[in-house]
Design an enzyme around this catalytic site. Structure first.
Site, short mmCIF file in Angstrom:
data_model
loop_
_atom_site.label_atom_id
_atom_site.label_comp_id
_atom_site.label_asym_id
_atom_site.label_seq_id
_atom_site.Cartn_x
_atom_site.Cartn_y
_atom_site.Cartn_z
N ALA A 21 0.81 -1.22 0.00
CA ALA A 21 0.00 0.00 0.00
C ALA A 21 0.84 1.27 0.00
O ALA A 21 0.32 2.37 0.13
CB ALA A 21 -0.94 -0.01 1.21
N GLY A 22 2.16 1.11 -0.13
CA GLY A 22 3.03 2.28 -0.11
C GLY A 22 2.80 3.16 -1.33
O GLY A 22 2.30 2.70 -2.36
N ARG A 26 9.23 8.34 -4.23
CA ARG A 26 10.61 8.54 -4.69
C ARG A 26 10.92 7.84 -6.00
O ARG A 26 11.97 8.07 -6.59
CB ARG A 26 11.59 8.10 -3.60
CG ARG A 26 11.76 9.15 -2.52
CD ARG A 26 12.70 8.68 -1.43
NE ARG A 26 12.05 7.72 -0.54
CZ ARG A 26 12.70 6.94 0.32
NH1 ARG A 26 14.01 6.98 0.39
NH2 ARG A 26 12.03 6.11 1.11
N GLY A 91 0.63 3.25 8.94
CA GLY A 91 1.76 2.49 9.46
C GLY A 91 1.67 1.01 9.13
O GLY A 91 0.62 0.50 8.71
#
Ligand code: UD1
Ligand code: CA
Length: 459
Positions: A21-22, A26, A91
């Site tokens: 789920a990130g 970057r 988290g």
């Protein structure tokens, strides 16, 4: 009746939860991070494949809201995978709890993996599970990075037992000197995990629910926590494209080693690039600078000469290709076929012992056994709208620089004169010549020279 020994002999059932789920900001990409590829396959698929090989009985993938593309890739790789959405990114422990329903179904082992950490081997998952089987409540995976900045630190007591994991941002100066770091993925006792995960709070520097806090919570509950060590290469997490390239290099190193130990000769292994699914038979030689895209199978005794590029191609036995050959999807080469330099083959069967040696394009075609395709032959398979097929029979000879305009058939043992543009079928055993007839005028050149020299002198 079940005795304790029966129970320990029963295979432990395992649920693997893959966190995907990130956001992956970057990567600077419109493609979600976990769909970026290494060795021709998405990082997510690599992790799901490793999980399958580690013997997981069920898989849950946690995706971000609206990430249908990530869910589709998960289903394509592991059709039975349950897909769970983490509505808000609060988290890693919170992400695991998105799959609460799967955990509650009841498993002995719970493995939590990161989809952006694609190099962890099934053997390592097995080591984590073995510690659970020995009675550990939580098993962390540790490594020693060159620079520990940013990683969670593994805190141990005097006896060396794992007592807690401290995130970099929450660590004291003394804790920051610890060099042993948390790789992120972990294994938890599947029967007790839910209770522990629910007790994790977000009273920390980042106001996040940290999965590594499962260690301290389990300890407080009287459970032992264990540690497995891995190399920094194996647990590499990919956050940007530079790290993606490092992951690619590591996976290529593994694939080259596996190819050589499997019986292939790689003259300059560091210049050969494999796909995750490349299959090489025994006694295959791969010369320098060869690239394998997905879906290539190479049979025993084949030689891939330098600077060749293969994708979706199947080579039977003792085939020789290149140098500078390009095999595109659907290229099928029978035993002892030869494909030479600057030859492109696409959706075509090349028969046993047939030769296509120089400067040729063969697309949407079949070439019969032992036929010889001369230099510069082109199958004209496309009229700008549709594609058509060319069939060349067995033992045929196509002269150099001929164009075979599909759909067209050249019969067995037929000859096509060089420079022909063949638009009609050629019957077996015949000769087809389709070019302007040669005219020769004896003495013409001498007369021309004399006339022109006189004109020049009069100027
Ligand atoms: C994590 C560990 C840290 C470890 C490091 C190793 C935590 C809190 N910390 O930190 O101890 O040293 O990995 O690389 O776990 N994710 C979600 N939802 C979330 C948050 C994360 O799905 O709400 C996924 C991310 O996509 C990623 C993984 O979990 O795949 C790890 O998250 P990330 O934020 O990168 O954790 P780190 O800060 O690297
Ligand atoms: Ca990370």
């Amino acid at each position: 009746m079940t005795t304790p020994s029966d129970r320990s002999a029963a295979p432990r059932r395992c649920l693997a939860i893959v966190l995907a789920a990130g956001e992956g900001k970057r990567m600077r990409s419109t493609l979600p991070k976990v769909l970026h590829k290494v060795a021709g396959r998405s990082m997510l698929a690599h992790v799901l494949d490793a999980v399958g090989r580690a013997g997981a009985d069920a898989v849950a993938v946690v995706v971000g809201p609206g990430r249908e593309d990530v869910a589709a890739e998960a289903r394509a790789t592991a059709s039975e995978a349950g897909i769970f959405t983490q509505a808000e990114r609060l988290g890693t422990a919170h992400a695991v709890l998105a799959a609460r329903e799967a955990i509650a179904a009841g498993y002995d082992d719970l493995l939590v993996l990161f989809a952006d950490t694609p190099l962890v081997r099934p053997e390592t998952f097995a080591q984590l599970r073995a510690k659970l089987a020995e009675g550990a409540g939580v098993v962390a995976l540790g490594f020693e990075p060159e620079d520990p900045a940013g990683y969670g630190r593994l805190l141990t007591d005097e006896a060396g037992a794992l007592v807690a994991i401290r995130e970099h941002k929450d660590a004291s100066a003394a804790e920051l000197t610890v060099r042993s770091c948390n790789a992120g993925l972990m294994a938890l006792d599947g029967r007790r995990a839910l209770g522990w995960l629910e007790r994790i709070d977000n009273a920390n520097a980042q106001k996040e629910y940290y999965l590594p806090d499962a260690v301290a919570v389990a300890r407080a509950d009287g459970a032992a926590c264990a540690l497995v060590e891995a190399s920094a290469q194996e647990v590499l997490g990919v956050n940007d494209r530079a790290q993606l390239a490092v992951a690619e290099a590591e996976i290529q190193r593994r694939l080259r080693l596996a190819a050589m130990l499997g019986g292939a000769t790689l003259i300059a292994p560091e210049t050969v690039f494999f796909s995750h699914d490349t299959v090489l038979g025994a006694d295959v030689t791969v010369e320098p600078h060869v690239v394998f895209g997905p879906g290539v199978k190479v049979g025993d005794g084949c030689v891939i000469h330098a600077f060749s590029h293969l994708e979706g191609a199947t080579l039977a036995k003792n085939v020789s290709i290149g140098p500078y050959a390009r095999l595109r999807p659907g290229a099928k080469l029978a035993d002892k076929a030869r494909v030479g330099n600057f030859v492109e083959i696409k959706q075509a069967d090349i028969g046993e012992g047939a030769k296509v040696n120089h400067l040729t394009y063969i697309g949407d075609a079949s070439i019969g056994a032992r036929s010889n395709i001369g230099a510069g032959v082109i199958t004209c398979n496309y009229d700008g709208f549709l594609k058509y097929r060319t069939h060349v029979g067995a033992d045929a000879f196509i002269g150099s620089n001929s164009a075979l305009v599909a759909p067209v058939e050249i019969g067995d043992r037929a000859f096509v004169g060089s420079g022909s543009v063949v638009t009609e079928n050629v019957a077996p055993d015949s000769l087809a010549v389709a070019r302007g007839r040669q005219a020769v005028i004896p003495g013409w050149a001498e007369g021309f020279r004399r006339k022109m020299a006189a004109l020049k002198a009069a100027k």
